[in-house]
Design an enzyme around this catalytic site. Structure first.
Site, PDB file in Angstrom:
ATOM      1  N   HIS A   1       0.839  -1.107   0.089  1.00 14.37           N
ATOM      2  CA  HIS A   1       0.093   0.162  -0.133  1.00 14.37           C
ATOM      3  C   HIS A   1       0.811   1.206  -0.098  1.00 14.37           C
ATOM      4  O   HIS A   1       0.193   2.448   0.227  1.00 14.37           O
ATOM      5  CB  HIS A   1      -0.959  -0.006   1.426  1.00 14.37           C
ATOM      6  CG  HIS A   1      -2.112  -0.805   1.201  1.00 14.37           C
ATOM      7  ND1 HIS A   1      -3.276  -0.450   0.530  1.00 14.37           N
ATOM      8  CD2 HIS A   1      -2.124  -2.061   1.808  1.00 14.37           C
ATOM      9  CE1 HIS A   1      -4.014  -1.646   0.607  1.00 14.37           C
ATOM     10  NE2 HIS A   1      -3.516  -2.532   1.131  1.00 14.37           N
TER      11      HIS A   1
ATOM     12  N   LYS B   1      -9.010  12.898   4.584  1.00  8.80           N
ATOM     13  CA  LYS B   1      -7.982  11.969   4.550  1.00  8.80           C
ATOM     14  C   LYS B   1      -7.159  11.959   5.698  1.00  8.80           C
ATOM     15  O   LYS B   1      -7.062  13.227   6.595  1.00  8.80           O
ATOM     16  CB  LYS B   1      -7.321  11.774   3.125  1.00  8.80           C
ATOM     17  CG  LYS B   1      -6.603  13.192   2.962  1.00  8.80           C
ATOM     18  CD  LYS B   1      -6.119  12.767   1.572  1.00  8.80           C
ATOM     19  CE  LYS B   1      -7.184  12.892   0.218  1.00  8.80           C
ATOM     20  NZ  LYS B   1      -7.326  11.732  -0.587  1.00  8.80           N
ATOM     21  N   ARG B   2      -6.259  10.946   5.966  1.00 10.11           N
ATOM     22  CA  ARG B   2      -5.224  11.002   6.864  1.00 10.11           C
ATOM     23  C   ARG B   2      -4.249  12.168   6.733  1.00 10.11           C
ATOM     24  O   ARG B   2      -4.132  12.434   5.490  1.00 10.11           O
ATOM     25  CB  ARG B   2      -4.536   9.718   6.816  1.00 10.11           C
ATOM     26  CG  ARG B   2      -3.351   9.454   7.990  1.00 10.11           C
ATOM     27  CD  ARG B   2      -2.945   7.890   8.065  1.00 10.11           C
ATOM     28  NE  ARG B   2      -2.727   7.478   6.718  1.00 10.11           N
ATOM     29  CZ  ARG B   2      -1.432   7.500   6.068  1.00 10.11           C
ATOM     30  NH1 ARG B   2      -0.276   7.990   6.868  1.00 10.11           N
ATOM     31  NH2 ARG B   2      -1.380   7.041   4.977  1.00 10.11           N
TER      32      ARG B   2
ATOM     33  N   LYS C   1       0.128  13.771   1.235  1.00 10.14           N
ATOM     34  CA  LYS C   1      -1.189  13.987   0.735  1.00 10.14           C
ATOM     35  C   LYS C   1      -1.290  15.671   0.722  1.00 10.14           C
ATOM     36  O   LYS C   1      -2.398  16.133   0.209  1.00 10.14           O
ATOM     37  CB  LYS C   1      -2.201  13.342   1.754  1.00 10.14           C
ATOM     38  CG  LYS C   1      -2.100  11.946   1.996  1.00 10.14           C
ATOM     39  CD  LYS C   1      -3.209  11.390   2.860  1.00 10.14           C
ATOM     40  CE  LYS C   1      -2.910   9.934   3.023  1.00 10.14           C
ATOM     41  NZ  LYS C   1      -3.517   9.252   1.736  1.00 10.14           N
TER      42      LYS C   1
ATOM     43  N   THR D   1      -9.028   5.866  -2.105  1.00  6.48           N
ATOM     44  CA  THR D   1     -10.328   5.249  -2.228  1.00  6.48           C
ATOM     45  C   THR D   1     -11.165   6.519  -2.027  1.00  6.48           C
ATOM     46  O   THR D   1     -12.351   6.432  -2.303  1.00  6.48           O
ATOM     47  CB  THR D   1     -11.001   4.155  -1.183  1.00  6.48           C
ATOM     48  OG1 THR D   1     -10.300   4.517  -0.048  1.00  6.48           O
ATOM     49  CG2 THR D   1      -9.879   2.949  -1.697  1.00  6.48           C
TER      50      THR D   1
ATOM     51  N   LYS E   1     -15.146   7.298  -3.819  1.00 11.22           N
ATOM     52  CA  LYS E   1     -16.133   7.757  -3.153  1.00 11.22           C
ATOM     53  C   LYS E   1     -16.826   9.072  -3.707  1.00 11.22           C
ATOM     54  O   LYS E   1     -17.900   9.262  -3.982  1.00 11.22           O
ATOM     55  CB  LYS E   1     -15.894   7.617  -1.845  1.00 11.22           C
ATOM     56  CG  LYS E   1     -15.518   6.323  -0.975  1.00 11.22           C
ATOM     57  CD  LYS E   1     -14.970   6.500   0.284  1.00 11.22           C
ATOM     58  CE  LYS E   1     -14.388   5.229   0.506  1.00 11.22           C
ATOM     59  NZ  LYS E   1     -13.575   5.122   1.716  1.00 11.22           N
TER      60      LYS E   1
END
Length: 798
Positions: free
Chosen positions: A356, A534-535, A540, A642, A646
């Site tokens: 991952h 998100k985290r 990110k 993911t 969504k």
């Protein structure tokens, strides 16, 4: 097995079941029942309905001697289950009507259920989606994990800074699980290894028990149900009466406290030696319990140990359960007398590993001294595995190196297949983190692009859009998501676009009401809801988002009469307790939010909202209401994502880089319906080779220079010029994730977003084409790929 579950279960039966549970299970009558009581009675009634297909699925698996899939994961972010189960059983309307008859509100009852705190982010939610799809497809499976008492943590903000408190999801009874005290497996740590003839014997000096708790996971229409088995750590000796009688009351309960520590918290801070030891024990604890449990089941069916790969497939979700390889080899060799070479061969044919991450630091490594002290037998087995790997592959890629045990390399070497989770990611795995191993084993790495369950992430969380899809293409798409392509002709119809826009508007109003009720925050549903959930992690790039927000604020203040598009910037996510830089980014976002939201000249045009304690239930509100999906990670760093799936599925066009599954999303929804910016993965690599790239990018961007200066002089921190000094030093002198280099491209692309949003017809068309193009991203498709390409497992659903 029957085709449907509810042969004799109608609304009166459900009403009577709830009343019975109210009295018999909760000891209440309707007149004195609280919301908790009604919620529990509904959950227990729904659980009763799941039991029959659960039993029938197990019988069918035994009768067919079907191959079982065992999915090992540190996280299962399952969220609330009442609504999920009711929808999969097809009794949502029945449950709402039964509660209404009893004077109760279904939505209020559902909202009372706490989220199971069993995960952190995408890794855990992916595991939950996969369990849903395995049950929907009728593939026999178990999910294996840890029953964390406190989960990750509950996030709060104090003066803008993240504060962690213990999660309390198990303060109340968890309605869905079945406790299995008879399934209690001893797990050993420490000690030493001796030889008895040719046999090795592990003499441990610490033992805890792994006790099983089972939650049935029912698939679509209730035709199949699998099991999520979670392990709780218990002491071998529950209570030391002798110490108690001596007056040592704390010492009397110490064995229980030490054992329970293993299953108390998800991802304990491992910046200390004690934290590392606990993390390693957690990973071995649940993996060893799961391996022993599945072998017990396998042998009870009368199979020969040599045939294990024919009947069992074990999937390792990231490196956390990588110890499964040595543990399985240990049992096969030490307990069943196989040669070490044969044990390694069987284990490898049984195991597969999902990678991952492309971040080398995220591929777990344990200090060799710690590993050998906690797991002495496994340490020796890994040395044997490494020697066998050297001999077979003719390579010197090590598993133990420079005093560290490398779990990524261990997982790779012990798996017959290693999969990435998006097309780009799988290629980068071959080129970067596992390049040398890929050369040695060229057929081992394959791709399985992630997916999401449409049952939770559209059908359940977005009833307004669900109804429109049903009215347009009919029912049956919830387990055949690629039927969404049938929406494309309707997107050209003005009446459909109007109805689509109305569905989005209703979701935005629902979110606005929730924010006002929960947090006292007032937002305008007419504004663009621009969402990054998100985290919190540097790659990110929430930092780039908030820097662009400041730059936009500056432009609005400089030109207050400009043609601005009103925006609400929505952030959600947690930072790991020990991740100082990520927590600093959270603090900055909240400081900027306070400044901007208090500015009377701009707050009608630009607002920042950061609801604390982001979880699955919050996502189910935010995602349907979002207009724009922020997927802005540094190219080459996000394995898949993911959340991007969504949001796009629910009609949020993406602004993003060519990273992870963004690449495939853009292909499926159309490049014209995706806002692309930034460097490619190859360009990122090349830019890092240029000396001083961050300072050069800042020097070339007056907007960014101004923003960084404002942060430095305390504009957003009450004049405190030191608060973000470390963060700013990182931006100027390091900036590994290239926030500075992508900033101007990101800012300019956001202005293109503004222009399209000002044309409601064009925006709604783009949003609807995102929904119509996302059918390929169902986790049902992903699981079919795993079943065919990795597990050699088949559906047993009748």
């Amino acid at each position: 097995m029957p085709d449907t579950l509810r042969v004799d279960f109608d609304q009166p039966a459900l009403t009577q079941s709830m009343l019975r549970h109210l009295r018999s299970s909760l000891g209440k009558d309707p007149e004195h029942a609280t919301t908790y009581d009604w919620r529990m009675s509904l959950a227990l009634s729904l659980r009763d309905m799941v039991v029959e297909p659960w039993f029938a699925s197990t019988r069918r698996t035994y009768e067919a001697k079907g191959k079982r899939v065992y999915y090992l994961s540190m996280e299962f972010l399952i969220g609330r289950l009442i609504e999920d189960v009711a929808i999969n059983l097809g009794v949502e309307e029945m449950a709402a009507a039964a509660l209404a008859e009893l004077g109760q509100d279904y939505d209020r009852i559902v909202a009372d259920e706490p989220d199971a705190a069993l995960g952190n982010g995408g890794l855990g939610r992916l595991a939950a989606c996969f369990l849903d799809s395995l049950s929907t497809l009728g593939i026999p499976a178990y999910g294996y994990g840890i029953r964390y008492e406190h989960g990750l943590f509950e996030q709060h903000f104090k003066d803008g800074a993240q504060i962690e408190t213990a999660e309390k999801w198990l303060a109340q009874r968890h309605a869905w699980e079945f406790e299995r005290p008879e399934v209690s497996i001893p797990i050993h740590f420490g000690g030493y290894v001796s030889k008895c003839g040719e046999k090795c014997v592990w003499h441990s000096d610490e033992t805890v028990l792994a006790q099983a708790y089972d939650t049935p996971i029912v698939g679509w229409q209730g035709k199949w149900a699998n099991t999520l088995r979670l392990w709780a750590a218990k002491p071998v000796k529950l209570f030391d009466l002798e110490s108690f009688n001596r007056g040592d009351y704390l010492g009397a309960s110490q064995p229980e406290a030490l054992a329970r520590t293993i299953s108390r918290v998800l991802y304990p801070d491992d910046t200390t030696d004690k934290g590392k030891e606990l993390r390693l024990k957690q990973e071995y604890f649940f993996t060893a319990a799961s391996i022993q449990d599945l072998l017990r089941r396998f042998l009870a069916e009368g199979f020969e140990i040599d045939t294990l790969p024919d009947h069992v497939a074990i999937q390792l979700n990231d490196t956390h359960p990588a110890i499964a390889g040595p543990e399985l080899v240990r049992i096969l060799a030490d307990d069943h007398g196989l040669t070490m070479a044969r044990a390694i061969e069987i284990a490898r044919k049984t195991l597969a590993y999902t990678n991952h991450t492309l971040l080398p630091e995220a591929l777990e490594r344990w200090p060799e001294g710690l590993f050998a002290r906690i797991l002495p037998r496994h340490h020796r087995i890994i040395e044997i595995i490494q020697d066998a790997h050297f001999a077979a592959a003719g390579t010197k890629v090590t598993i133990i190196e420079h005093g560290q045990v490398k779990m990524g390399e261990l997982a790779f070497v012990m798996a017959h297949k290693v999969n990435g989770v998006s097309a780009l990611h799988s290629e980068l795995v071959k080129e970067t983190v596992f390049h040398d191993l890929h050369v040695a084993y060229p057929d081992r790495i394959i791709n399985q692009t992630n997916g999401i369950t449409p049952r939770r992430w559209l059908y359940s969380c977005n009833p307004a859009l669900r109804s429109l899809i049903d009215d347009t293409i009919g029912q049956g798409w919830a387990d055949d998501l690629e039927r969404l392509t049938e929406l494309r002709p309707s997107v050209e119809d003005a009446a459909f676009r109007e109805a689509y826009g109305a569905a989005k508007r209703s979701n935005k109003e629902r979110l606005a009401d929730w924010l006002k009720t929960r947090d006292g925050v007032i937002v305008n549903p007419d504004a663009m809801f621009d969402t990054q959930i998100k985290r919190i992690h540097e790659y990110k790039r929430q930092l780039m988002n908030i820097l662009e927000t400041i730059a936009l604020w500056n432009d609005i203040k400089d030109n207050p009469n400009g043609d601005w598009t009103p925006r609400v910037k929505i952030f959600g996510g947690k930072a790991a307790p020990g991740y100082v830089m990520a927590k600093s980014i959270i603090h900055l976002i909240n400081d900027v939010a306070k400044t901007l939201n208090d500015d009377p000249k701009t707050r009608e045009l630009l607002q920042v909202v950061y609801p604390e304690n982001y979880n699955v239930s919050m996502a189910e509100l935010l995602i349907p209401a979002s207009d724009l999906s922020e997927q802005i990670s540094t190219a080459g760093k996000e394995a898949s994502g993911t959340g991007n799936m969504k949001l796009s599925l629910n009609g949020s066009p993406t602004i993003g880089t060519l990273d992870g599954a963004n690449v495939e999303i853009r292909d499926h929804v159309g490049a014209e319906n995706f806002f692309l910016f930034g460097l490619t993965a190859q360009e990122v690599t090349e830019r890092r080779e240029q000396p001083g790239y961050a300072r050069a990018a800042i020097g070339a961007s007056p907007r960014l220079t101004r923003v960084l200066g404002q942060i430095a002089d305390g504009t957003f921190s009450g004049g405190d010029s030191d608060r973000y000094a470390a963060l700013l030093r990182n931006v100027w002198d390091h900036d590994y994730f290239l926030v500075t280099c992508d900033f101007d491209s990101y800012f300019d692309t956001q202005r293109k977003v503004d222009a399209v949003y000002r044309d409601p017809e064009a925006w709604t068309r783009m949003a609807a084409l995102n929904t119509a193009g996302m059918g390929w991203f169902s986790s049902d498709r992903t699981i079919r790929g795993y079943a065919t390409d990795i597990w050699n497992a088949r559906s047993l659903k009748v």
